[in-house]
Design a protein around this motif. Structure first.
Motif, PDB file in Angstrom:
ATOM      1  N   ASP A 107       0.835  -1.202   0.000  1.00 54.38           N
ATOM      2  CA  ASP A 107       0.000   0.000   0.000  1.00 54.38           C
ATOM      3  C   ASP A 107       0.869   1.251   0.000  1.00 54.38           C
ATOM      4  OD1 ASP A 107      -2.375  -1.408  -0.062  1.00 54.38           O
ATOM      5  OD2 ASP A 107      -2.695  -1.300   2.102  1.00 54.38           O
ATOM      6  N   HIS A 108       1.946   1.233   0.786  1.00 55.59           N
ATOM      7  CA  HIS A 108       2.862   2.379   0.861  1.00 55.59           C
ATOM      8  C   HIS A 108       3.499   2.659  -0.510  1.00 55.59           C
ATOM      9  CE1 HIS A 108       5.689   5.216   2.561  1.00 55.59           C
ATOM     10  NE2 HIS A 108       6.682   4.547   1.985  1.00 55.59           N
TER      11      HIS A 108
ATOM     12  N   ASP B 136      -0.136   3.318  -3.188  1.00 53.90           N
ATOM     13  CA  ASP B 136      -1.197   4.275  -2.851  1.00 53.90           C
ATOM     14  C   ASP B 136      -1.074   5.573  -3.638  1.00 53.90           C
ATOM     15  OD1 ASP B 136      -2.565   2.747  -1.039  1.00 53.90           O
ATOM     16  OD2 ASP B 136      -1.709   3.714   0.735  1.00 53.90           O
ATOM     17  N   GLN B 137      -2.150   6.345  -3.611  1.00 54.14           N
ATOM     18  CA  GLN B 137      -2.188   7.649  -4.273  1.00 54.14           C
ATOM     19  C   GLN B 137      -1.046   8.549  -3.795  1.00 54.14           C
ATOM     20  OE1 GLN B 137      -4.312   8.649  -6.755  1.00 54.14           O
ATOM     21  NE2 GLN B 137      -3.146  10.534  -6.892  1.00 54.14           N
TER      22      GLN B 137
ATOM     23  N   GLY C 246       1.721   7.287  -2.329  1.00 56.70           N
ATOM     24  CA  GLY C 246       2.822   6.366  -2.085  1.00 56.70           C
ATOM     25  C   GLY C 246       4.078   6.666  -2.884  1.00 56.70           C
TER      26      GLY C 246
ATOM     27  N   PRO D 130      -3.033   5.158  -8.920  1.00 55.32           N
ATOM     28  CA  PRO D 130      -3.261   3.763  -8.539  1.00 55.32           C
ATOM     29  C   PRO D 130      -4.505   3.193  -9.209  1.00 55.32           C
ATOM     30  CG  PRO D 130      -3.802   5.225  -6.714  1.00 55.32           C
ATOM     31  CD  PRO D 130      -3.227   6.072  -7.809  1.00 55.32           C
TER      32      PRO D 130
ATOM     33  N   ILE E 186      -3.343  -3.254  -8.073  1.00 62.25           N
ATOM     34  CA  ILE E 186      -2.973  -3.464  -6.676  1.00 62.25           C
ATOM     35  C   ILE E 186      -3.408  -4.850  -6.214  1.00 62.25           C
ATOM     36  CG2 ILE E 186      -3.342  -2.656  -4.311  1.00 62.25           C
ATOM     37  CD1 ILE E 186      -3.553   0.212  -5.593  1.00 62.25           C
TER      38      ILE E 186
END
Length: 67
Positions: free
Chosen positions: A14-15, A18-19, A21, A32, A37
């Motif tokens: 996620d890190h 993500d948007q 990230g 993303p 994902i």
């Protein structure tokens, strides 16, 4: 199939994806996409569950534009 709980592996992914990230900070225009994902988490789960002599398999089919 994704694991429902937030594992450390999923938090790390996620890190990255993500948007806000890692990828969005280093690649202009990154956005993303949930199918992408979900695909990377499925692959990561299979790799994490694999052991020498006992691989865990995953079959992934990505639609056009998934990445």
């Amino acid at each position: 199939m994704l694991i429902e709980h937030k594992s450390e592996l999923h938090k790390m992914l996620d890190h990255i994806f993500d948007q806000e990230g890692y990828l969005s900070k280093h690649f202009n225009g990154y956005a993303p996409r949930m199918p992408q994902i979900e695909m990377i988490k499925t692959i990561a789960n299979a790799l994490a569950k694999s052991k020498p002599g006992s691989p865990f398999h995953a079959i992934v089919e990505a639609g056009t534009g998934t990445g």
